[in-house]
Design a protein around this motif. Structure first.
Motif, mmCIF file in Angstrom:
data_model
loop_
_atom_site.group_PDB
_atom_site.id
_atom_site.type_symbol
_atom_site.label_atom_id
_atom_site.label_comp_id
_atom_site.label_asym_id
_atom_site.label_seq_id
_atom_site.Cartn_x
_atom_site.Cartn_y
_atom_site.Cartn_z
ATOM 1 N N GLN A 151 -21.384 -60.834 12.476
ATOM 2 C CA GLN A 151 -22.044 -60.133 13.577
ATOM 3 C C GLN A 151 -21.448 -60.472 14.941
ATOM 4 O OE1 GLN A 151 -26.163 -62.063 14.476
ATOM 5 N NE2 GLN A 151 -25.909 -62.163 12.274
ATOM 6 N N VAL A 152 -20.464 -61.377 14.962
ATOM 7 C CA VAL A 152 -19.812 -61.741 16.222
ATOM 8 C C VAL A 152 -18.392 -61.169 16.267
ATOM 9 C CG1 VAL A 152 -19.163 -63.710 17.695
ATOM 10 C CG2 VAL A 152 -21.218 -63.839 16.297
ATOM 11 N N ALA A 153 -17.974 -60.541 15.172
ATOM 12 C CA ALA A 153 -16.578 -60.117 15.047
ATOM 13 C C ALA A 153 -16.158 -59.121 16.131
ATOM 14 C CB ALA A 153 -16.343 -59.514 13.662
ATOM 15 N N HIS A 154 -17.106 -58.330 16.638
ATOM 16 C CA HIS A 154 -16.744 -57.323 17.647
ATOM 17 C C HIS A 154 -16.734 -57.892 19.060
ATOM 18 C CE1 HIS A 154 -21.056 -57.623 17.844
ATOM 19 N NE2 HIS A 154 -21.085 -56.905 18.943
ATOM 20 N N ILE A 155 -17.156 -59.144 19.219
ATOM 21 C CA ILE A 155 -17.228 -59.762 20.547
ATOM 22 C C ILE A 155 -15.836 -60.261 20.946
ATOM 23 C CG2 ILE A 155 -18.267 -61.618 21.902
ATOM 24 C CD1 ILE A 155 -20.321 -59.553 21.090
ATOM 25 N N ALA A 156 -15.428 -59.916 22.159
ATOM 26 C CA ALA A 156 -14.113 -60.348 22.643
ATOM 27 C C ALA A 156 -14.133 -61.846 22.942
ATOM 28 C CB ALA A 156 -13.761 -59.582 23.917
ATOM 29 N N ARG A 157 -12.953 -62.415 23.073
ATOM 30 C CA ARG A 157 -12.872 -63.803 23.544
ATOM 31 C C ARG A 157 -13.384 -63.869 24.978
ATOM 32 N NH1 ARG A 157 -10.204 -67.265 20.522
ATOM 33 N NH2 ARG A 157 -9.081 -66.448 18.725
ATOM 34 N N ASP A 158 -13.836 -65.055 25.376
ATOM 35 C CA ASP A 158 -14.283 -65.203 26.760
ATOM 36 C C ASP A 158 -13.134 -65.704 27.625
ATOM 37 O OD1 ASP A 158 -14.391 -68.198 27.227
ATOM 38 O OD2 ASP A 158 -15.663 -68.049 25.454
ATOM 39 N N PRO A 159 -13.216 -65.495 28.930
ATOM 40 C CA PRO A 159 -12.074 -65.805 29.802
ATOM 41 C C PRO A 159 -11.769 -67.298 29.949
ATOM 42 C CG PRO A 159 -13.909 -64.870 31.069
ATOM 43 C CD PRO A 159 -14.286 -64.784 29.634
ATOM 44 N N LEU A 160 -12.641 -68.157 29.432
ATOM 45 C CA LEU A 160 -12.319 -69.594 29.436
ATOM 46 C C LEU A 160 -11.649 -70.014 28.130
ATOM 47 C CD1 LEU A 160 -15.479 -71.200 31.142
ATOM 48 C CD2 LEU A 160 -13.382 -70.295 32.181
ATOM 49 N N ASP A 161 -11.605 -69.108 27.160
ATOM 50 C CA ASP A 161 -10.948 -69.370 25.883
ATOM 51 C C ASP A 161 -9.438 -69.422 26.112
ATOM 52 O OD1 ASP A 161 -9.705 -69.027 23.353
ATOM 53 O OD2 ASP A 161 -11.446 -67.949 22.584
ATOM 54 N N LEU A 190 -14.548 -58.382 27.489
ATOM 55 C CA LEU A 190 -14.496 -59.834 27.652
ATOM 56 C C LEU A 190 -15.929 -60.312 27.468
ATOM 57 C CD1 LEU A 190 -14.100 -60.963 31.380
ATOM 58 C CD2 LEU A 190 -15.311 -58.947 30.634
ATOM 59 N N SER A 191 -16.082 -61.527 27.003
ATOM 60 C CA SER A 191 -17.439 -61.958 26.675
ATOM 61 C C SER A 191 -17.897 -63.083 27.588
ATOM 62 C CB SER A 191 -17.516 -62.404 25.214
ATOM 63 O OG SER A 191 -16.741 -63.567 25.021
ATOM 64 N N GLY A 192 -19.198 -63.273 27.592
ATOM 65 C CA GLY A 192 -19.764 -64.413 28.309
ATOM 66 C C GLY A 192 -20.333 -64.092 29.676
#
Length: 298
Positions: A151-161, A190-192
């Motif tokens: 359920q998290v697969a569609h979430i992009a990486r966050d900019p601190l990643d 982008l996430s977060g």
DNA sequence: CCCCTCACCTGATCGC
DNA sequence: TGCGATCAGGTGAGGG
């Protein structure tokens, strides 16, 4: 709590306490807190009880605790699983001793830990937009090294990643046909980032929230991304933003970042840059806070 | 496929 | 004190 800094504060607080622990019991007080779990409460309880916890991971605002092998024999070819947590608008994960109760606890998970002994995780959530779930861990296309819950697969990486791809983000942003704040809040881009840090980053970059992404110049887009990173990192360093007891770390303590806000919640107060009053308008069923002088569509 | 609106919820607080 | 209105930091389903 829940934008990236607040969720990361929770993850970091949980990690040392839960890694190596075993789930000894699970109580679901309100089944609505399992909205992201596919199955009834008994299924959640059965699949979690007795499992070991391997670590505490996060992507964007999603948090998850990878689980050790199931004690129920014969089902392991299904692959690894995790306890997925999303805090929604008002969720908290509180780390307690076995005697402490919290009001509005929706799910309680009790742990045995080799060093910390007996612990209790209270999942507290006023509005029940948050949830817990057991989900399968999958290999994602963008993550050669990482497993994420389905359920998290569609979430992009966050900019601190460290693996966040700036060029890919800027290219996708430019191709969007929407306002820039909408884009910042899109967790698949982008996430977060949520409403507070979107407003703060836009203020810092002097960008109007409704500036079309298609006309945002590349230098200004790069500046905006840099300001997103700065504000997230600064808030993380201060333990997150809390206006009240609702947003707390795993011990129930509040963060300090609310003292550093320049735009969010400051309608009518002077812009820290130019002194003119901060404006608040309704946008996407929420508030947008900005300086009408410093932040103009262009 | 992309974009946008809306439903999902409760409890704290504020004004009368 | 009481009561109704308003507000809150997120997400994803479904319609256009």
């Amino acid at each position: 709590m829940p934008e990236l800094p607040e969720v990361e504060v929770v993850r970091a607080g949980l990690e040392p306490a839960v890694t190596g622990a075993t789930v000894s019991s699970v109580t679901v007080f309100d089944e609505r807190s399992l909205r992201r779990h596919s199955g009834p409460a008994e299924d959640f309880v059965d699949r979690l009880t007795g499992r070991g916890i391997v670590s505490a991971e996060r992507r964007g605002k999603f948090l998850w605790l990878p689980l050790g092998p199931s004690t129920a024999s014969g089902t392991e070819e299904e692959g690894p699983e995790a306890l997925v947590v999303h805090l929604g608008m008002s969720g908290q994960v509180l780390l307690r001793d076995r005697e402490t109760d919290d009001r509005l606890t929706r799910i309680r998970i009790e742990l045995d830990h080799p060093f910390h002994r007996q612990l209790r995780l209270n999942f507290v959530d006023q509005r029940i937009f948050g949830s817990m779930a057991i989900d399968r861990l999958l290999q994602t296309p963008d993550a050669p090294s990482g497993l994420v819950p389905g359920q998290v697969a569609h979430i992009a990486r966050d900019p601190l990643d460290p693996q966040f791809d700036d060029r890919l983000f800027l290219a996708r942003l430019a191709r969007r046909n929407t306002g820039v704040k909408r884009a910042l809040l899109d967790q698949t881009l982008l996430s977060g980032v949520g409403n507070i840090y979107a407003d703060e980053a836009l203020w810092a970059a002097r960008v109007h929230f409704d500036q079309p992404t298609s006309t945002l110049s590349r230098p200004r887009a790069k500046l905006l991304l840099a300001e997103v990173r700065l504000v997230l990192a600064k808030a993380l360093g201060e333990g997150g933003t809390s206006f009240d007891a609702q947003y707390v770390n795993v011990n129930g303590a509040s963060g300090y970042f609310s003292h550093s806000l320049n735009a969010y919640g400051r309608q009518g107060k002077p812009c820290p840059r130019c002194g003119r009053p901060i404006t608040r308008v309704s946008f996407m069923n929420r508030g947008s806070h900005f300086c009408a002088f410093c932040q103009r569509v262009r």
